[in-house]
Design an enzyme around this catalytic site. Structure first.
Site: not given
Ligand SMILES: Cc1ncc(COP(=O)(O)O)c(C=O)c1O
Lengths: 409, 82
Positions: A189, A217, A248
């Site tokens: 990200s 992402h 997202k």
């Molecule tokens: C690669 C990755 N995995 C998991 C998450 C966690 O997602 P959530 O916002 O649903 O807890 C994120 C979000 O920040 C992320 O960037």
């Protein structure tokens, strides 16, 4: 004398207290009113949101809102129970069916967040005799999933197939029978780079390791029907588990894991972050279900990537040092000095553009980043406005030269 | 080939060199986080170099117990002898 439990945070509080006060403090800013997926009132002024993860602009989609309102009025505000105790409604099952159809998999399990999906799946799948092998730049939820579990954790250099191969070779040499889970992300990200899944999955399979790809992402953004980077790179049959989030592209909150493993449903019995937390509220389930249906058939992906290319190209031609190239929805300017980065962020907000200030240790290679993540809902006019403000502030802070000094873009 | 503790220590010190920006003198009691001011990410990067130098797996799980160069040296020696 007893210790103050908070003494250990003194160094971090010292850094925090040196940040500017009030409107220019990235930790205290809030939105007075959200107007649309791309605009809000902040500090009394209409501001363009350039750092959300609202890739598809789904948060204000009329069909998603209608579905959520209907669920809210017919099923109530929350489930008040875990998935295994009162918390599974038909709509949760329906959402899992929609996910199975979306991915073409046999199984899907919905969690309350993507963070919990990683925490739960990684810590549960890899037991005391197993290995988890993770990319060095993995998201915190992946590191935390490793910390919560009992497996042996090994880390390989970011997106480096040869480095992964070395580690898997050593593990197999020492332990030919071990269960191994390799954890990758579709898109990382901070700099928006994709994992070279073809090579990484081939190497993993050569060593008989399972592969998990976190598409947080990339769902909605890549692949012909928006399934993510595994679909885009044509390696879905090499991936054993896909994890994702509704927070997202899907525009709400929640996490999930899909798989074809015949015993996958066992996770519902043993995965603590699935069991010991309340299930998603019906309105969230309804809007996520609707958004997934929309994402599968949308052409917003190309608009999103057009927007990103435009911003990335524009920032580069203004003269900024870029960490991204525009192949993902992320545009990140590298700023050498941390205080300049903090000032940059504050000045951009004053000019009406809210971007993300990303600092180490959340960034790779200890970079200070001014990070934008684009939305298909951004208009080209909004992107021109962002570029104008970036140029203005960049000059003010001495990060770029005067217009006259640079070649015509 | 078996390496003595001193040889392992010297090899690890050579790997630390690029991370030792302030040229702190290295000994077995040197603490990564305090004396070398290395953050946890840098220590993990160093760990990766050590794995490849000695062709061993050093799990991240061991890191909390590896605060000094001496502790690292002992861990490497133990892993090599297994
Ligand atoms: C690669 C990755 N995995 C998991 C998450 C966690 O997602 P959530 O916002 O649903 O807890 C994120 C979000 O920040 C992320 O960037």
């Amino acid at each position: 004398m007893t210790l103050d439990l908070f003494d250990k945070f003194d160094p971090i509080l010292k850094d925090y207290n040196s940040l500017p006060d009030g409107a220019a403090n990235p930790f205290t800013v809030s939105m007075e009113k959200v107007l649309s997926p791309t605009t809000a009132i902040i500090n009394g002024r209409e501001t363009i949101l350039a750092g959300t993860n609202n890739y598809m602009g789904m948060t204000f989609n009329a069909e998603c809102i209608a579905a959520a309102q209907e669920a809210l009025s017919t099923q109530g505000t929350g489930t008040t129970g875990s998935r295994v105790l009162n918390g599974t409604y038909n709509s949760h099952k329906q959402l899992e069916t929609t996910l199975k159809e979306f991915y073409g998999t046999d199984h899907a399990i919905v969690f309350s967040t993507g963070y919990q999906a990683n925490l739960g799946v990684i810590s549960t799948l890899a037991g005391p005799k197993d290995y988890v092998v993770i990319d060095a730049d993995s998201h915190a939820s992946i590191y935390d999933g490793c910390a919560m579990g009992n497996a042996t954790v090994v880390r390989f250099k970011h997106n480096n197939p040869e480095n992964l191969d070395k580690r898997l070779t050593r593990i197999r040499r020492d332990d030919p029978e071990a269960g191994i889970l390799v954890v990758l992300e579709g898109v990382y990200s901070m700099l928006g780079d994709q994992a070279p899944l073809k090579e990484l999955t081939r190497i993993s399979k050569d060593h008989k390791a399972y592969v998990l790809v976190d598409e947080a992402h990339s769902i909605g953004v890549f692949g012909e029907t928006g399934r993510g980077v595994a679909q885009e790179q044509g390696v879905e049959d090499q991936v054993d588990f896909i994890i994702g989030t509704f927070s997202k592209s899907v525009g709400t909150i929640g996490g999930y894991c899909v798989s074809n493993h015949p015993k996958f449903e066992a996770l519902r019995l043993v995965c603590r972050p699935y069991i010991f937390t309340a299930s998603l509220p019906p309105s969230v389930v309804a809007s996520a279900t609707k958004a997934l249906e929309l994402i599968a058939s949308t052409n917003l992906r190309s608009k999103l990537l057009d927007n990103s290319r435009k911003l990335n190209k524009g920032l580069k031609s203004i003269g900024f040092t870029m960490g991204t190239t525009g192949e993902s929805p992320i545009a990140a300017i590298i700023v050498d000095d941390q205080n300049t980065a903090i000032a940059f962020w504050g000045e951009m907000l004053k000019e009406g553009v809210y971007v993300n200030l990303a600092l180490p240790p959340a960034t790779p290679n200890r970079l200070n980043l001014m990070r934008c993540s684009l939305s298909a809902a951004h208009t080209f006019e909004q992107i021109d406005f962002m570029l104008e403000k970036f140029e203005l502030v960049g000059k003010k802070l001495g990060l770029i030269q005067e217009v006259s000094a640079r070649a015509t873009a | 080939m078996t390496q003595s503790v001193d040889e392992i220590f010297e090899q690890i010190c050579a790997l630390i060199k690029p991370f030792n920006n302030k040229n702190v003198p290295l000994n077995k009691d040197t603490v990564f986080s305090v004396d070398l001011e290395l953050d946890s990410l840098t220590v993990m990067d160093l760990l990766s170099e050590i794995e490849d130098e000695f062709d061993i797996t050093v799990p991240l799980n061991m890191l909390p117990d590896l605060e000094t160069i001496g502790q690292f040296t002992q861990a490497v020696q133990k892993l090599l002898s297994e």
